[in-house]
Design a protein around this motif. Sequence first.
Motif, mmCIF file in Angstrom:
data_model
loop_
_atom_site.group_PDB
_atom_site.id
_atom_site.type_symbol
_atom_site.label_atom_id
_atom_site.label_comp_id
_atom_site.label_asym_id
_atom_site.label_seq_id
_atom_site.Cartn_x
_atom_site.Cartn_y
_atom_site.Cartn_z
ATOM 1 N N MET A 1 0.830 -1.211 0.000
ATOM 2 C CA MET A 1 0.000 0.000 0.000
ATOM 3 C C MET A 1 0.861 1.255 0.000
ATOM 4 S SD MET A 1 -3.085 1.117 -0.153
ATOM 5 C CE MET A 1 -4.064 -0.322 0.286
ATOM 6 N N ASN A 2 1.941 1.245 0.817
ATOM 7 C CA ASN A 2 2.844 2.391 0.858
ATOM 8 C C ASN A 2 3.504 2.618 -0.495
ATOM 9 O OD1 ASN A 2 2.350 2.965 3.539
ATOM 10 N ND2 ASN A 2 3.984 1.629 4.293
ATOM 11 N N ALA A 3 3.807 1.503 -1.184
ATOM 12 C CA ALA A 3 4.420 1.609 -2.511
ATOM 13 C C ALA A 3 3.467 2.287 -3.487
ATOM 14 C CB ALA A 3 4.805 0.228 -3.019
ATOM 15 N N ILE A 4 2.171 1.962 -3.376
ATOM 16 C CA ILE A 4 1.168 2.563 -4.253
ATOM 17 C C ILE A 4 1.064 4.055 -3.994
ATOM 18 C CG2 ILE A 4 -1.287 2.644 -4.820
ATOM 19 C CD1 ILE A 4 -1.396 -0.364 -4.292
ATOM 20 N N HIS A 5 0.996 4.425 -2.696
ATOM 21 C CA HIS A 5 0.913 5.841 -2.345
ATOM 22 C C HIS A 5 2.146 6.593 -2.825
ATOM 23 C CE1 HIS A 5 -2.823 5.763 -0.206
ATOM 24 N NE2 HIS A 5 -2.398 4.856 0.677
ATOM 25 N N SER A 6 3.304 5.934 -2.721
ATOM 26 C CA SER A 6 4.543 6.558 -3.177
ATOM 27 C C SER A 6 4.514 6.774 -4.684
ATOM 28 C CB SER A 6 5.731 5.669 -2.799
ATOM 29 O OG SER A 6 6.934 6.217 -3.286
ATOM 30 N N MET A 7 4.003 5.781 -5.425
ATOM 31 C CA MET A 7 3.918 5.897 -6.875
ATOM 32 C C MET A 7 2.975 7.022 -7.271
ATOM 33 S SD MET A 7 2.481 3.175 -9.696
ATOM 34 C CE MET A 7 0.777 3.536 -9.236
ATOM 35 N N ILE A 8 1.809 7.085 -6.600
ATOM 36 C CA ILE A 8 0.841 8.141 -6.899
ATOM 37 C C ILE A 8 1.447 9.512 -6.612
ATOM 38 C CG2 ILE A 8 -1.361 9.171 -6.199
ATOM 39 C CD1 ILE A 8 -2.430 6.343 -5.783
ATOM 40 N N GLY A 9 2.151 9.615 -5.472
ATOM 41 C CA GLY A 9 2.787 10.874 -5.125
ATOM 42 C C GLY A 9 3.794 11.312 -6.179
ATOM 43 N N THR A 10 4.577 10.353 -6.675
ATOM 44 C CA THR A 10 5.572 10.654 -7.716
ATOM 45 C C THR A 10 4.901 11.112 -9.001
ATOM 46 O OG1 THR A 10 7.118 9.012 -6.814
ATOM 47 C CG2 THR A 10 7.450 9.697 -9.104
ATOM 48 N N LEU A 11 3.814 10.431 -9.376
ATOM 49 C CA LEU A 11 3.092 10.791 -10.598
ATOM 50 C C LEU A 11 2.457 12.173 -10.481
ATOM 51 C CD1 LEU A 11 1.396 7.366 -11.439
ATOM 52 C CD2 LEU A 11 3.234 8.489 -12.709
ATOM 53 N N LEU A 12 1.939 12.498 -9.299
ATOM 54 C CA LEU A 12 1.324 13.806 -9.112
ATOM 55 C C LEU A 12 2.375 14.920 -9.137
ATOM 56 C CD1 LEU A 12 -1.424 13.045 -6.429
ATOM 57 C CD2 LEU A 12 -1.704 13.400 -8.886
ATOM 58 N N GLN A 13 3.563 14.634 -8.642
ATOM 59 C CA GLN A 13 4.650 15.611 -8.747
ATOM 60 C C GLN A 13 4.979 15.866 -10.217
ATOM 61 O OE1 GLN A 13 7.954 14.122 -6.483
ATOM 62 N NE2 GLN A 13 6.992 14.518 -4.498
ATOM 63 N N TRP A 14 4.932 14.802 -11.003
ATOM 64 C CA TRP A 14 5.163 14.903 -12.442
ATOM 65 C C TRP A 14 4.069 15.741 -13.093
ATOM 66 C CZ3 TRP A 14 2.387 12.599 -16.617
ATOM 67 C CH2 TRP A 14 3.035 12.649 -17.858
ATOM 68 N N VAL A 15 2.814 15.494 -12.683
ATOM 69 C CA VAL A 15 1.686 16.270 -13.206
ATOM 70 C C VAL A 15 1.882 17.744 -12.885
ATOM 71 C CG1 VAL A 15 -0.790 16.740 -12.945
ATOM 72 C CG2 VAL A 15 0.006 14.377 -13.160
ATOM 73 N N GLU A 16 2.259 18.036 -11.639
ATOM 74 C CA GLU A 16 2.449 19.426 -11.228
ATOM 75 C C GLU A 16 3.553 20.098 -12.032
ATOM 76 O OE1 GLU A 16 2.962 22.112 -7.178
ATOM 77 O OE2 GLU A 16 3.269 19.944 -7.087
ATOM 78 N N SER A 17 4.638 19.370 -12.289
ATOM 79 C CA SER A 17 5.759 19.964 -13.020
ATOM 80 C C SER A 17 5.383 20.300 -14.463
ATOM 81 C CB SER A 17 6.957 19.010 -13.013
ATOM 82 O OG SER A 17 6.695 17.835 -13.781
#
Length: 202
Positions: A1-17
């Motif tokens: 579950m933590n891995a999923i949250h980490s992946m989502i967080g990384t993708l959202l940082q990409w979206v923001e950039s």
Amino acid sequence: MNAIHSMIGTLLQWVESLGYFGIFIGLAIEVIPSEIVLGFGGYLVSKGEISFLGAVIVGTVGAIVQQWILYAIGRFAGRPFFDKFGKYIKIKPKHLDIAEGWFNRYGAGIVFTARFVPVMRQVISVPAGIARMNFWFFTLLTGLASIPWTFLFVYLGWKLGDQWQNIGEKAAPYVQPAILVALALLVAYVLIKYLRSRGKSV
């Protein structure tokens, strides 16, 4: 579950950039649910990084492009593609069976109403493609259904600001009535088709 949250967080940082383009790609490909991408887009609006109107426009276009992709695969590759590879794009055979049944029974109009029903929102594009539904009519119905969905989640993300992660809880009171309205529209659509067929047969 933590891995999923980490992946989502990384993708959202990409979206923001990437700003608007990040929202567009996030929705067109939908590696993470559209509600999360749109809610995050609303959060970016609250930070002043993008405009509300721009987020809604880009979100709507991204949602349409995603359905174009599914429509095209259905039209040119057919059902066998999804039976073999559907699991990789989160489309299960049982959901596709339901969508095909709806499309065959209710016709092209179901493309609009199904957009408000969880899971069917994406899957209904597949039988539309397989049936070679008119592309521009498909796009029109998809766009009309995508606008209120996009507006809702961008708006909620904007208003929630730093608490945008709670968007699922905040959206529930709006999504449930939307599903009921969609079902009512479906009933009305079926009734109109039935009355027209009766009129032609008389």
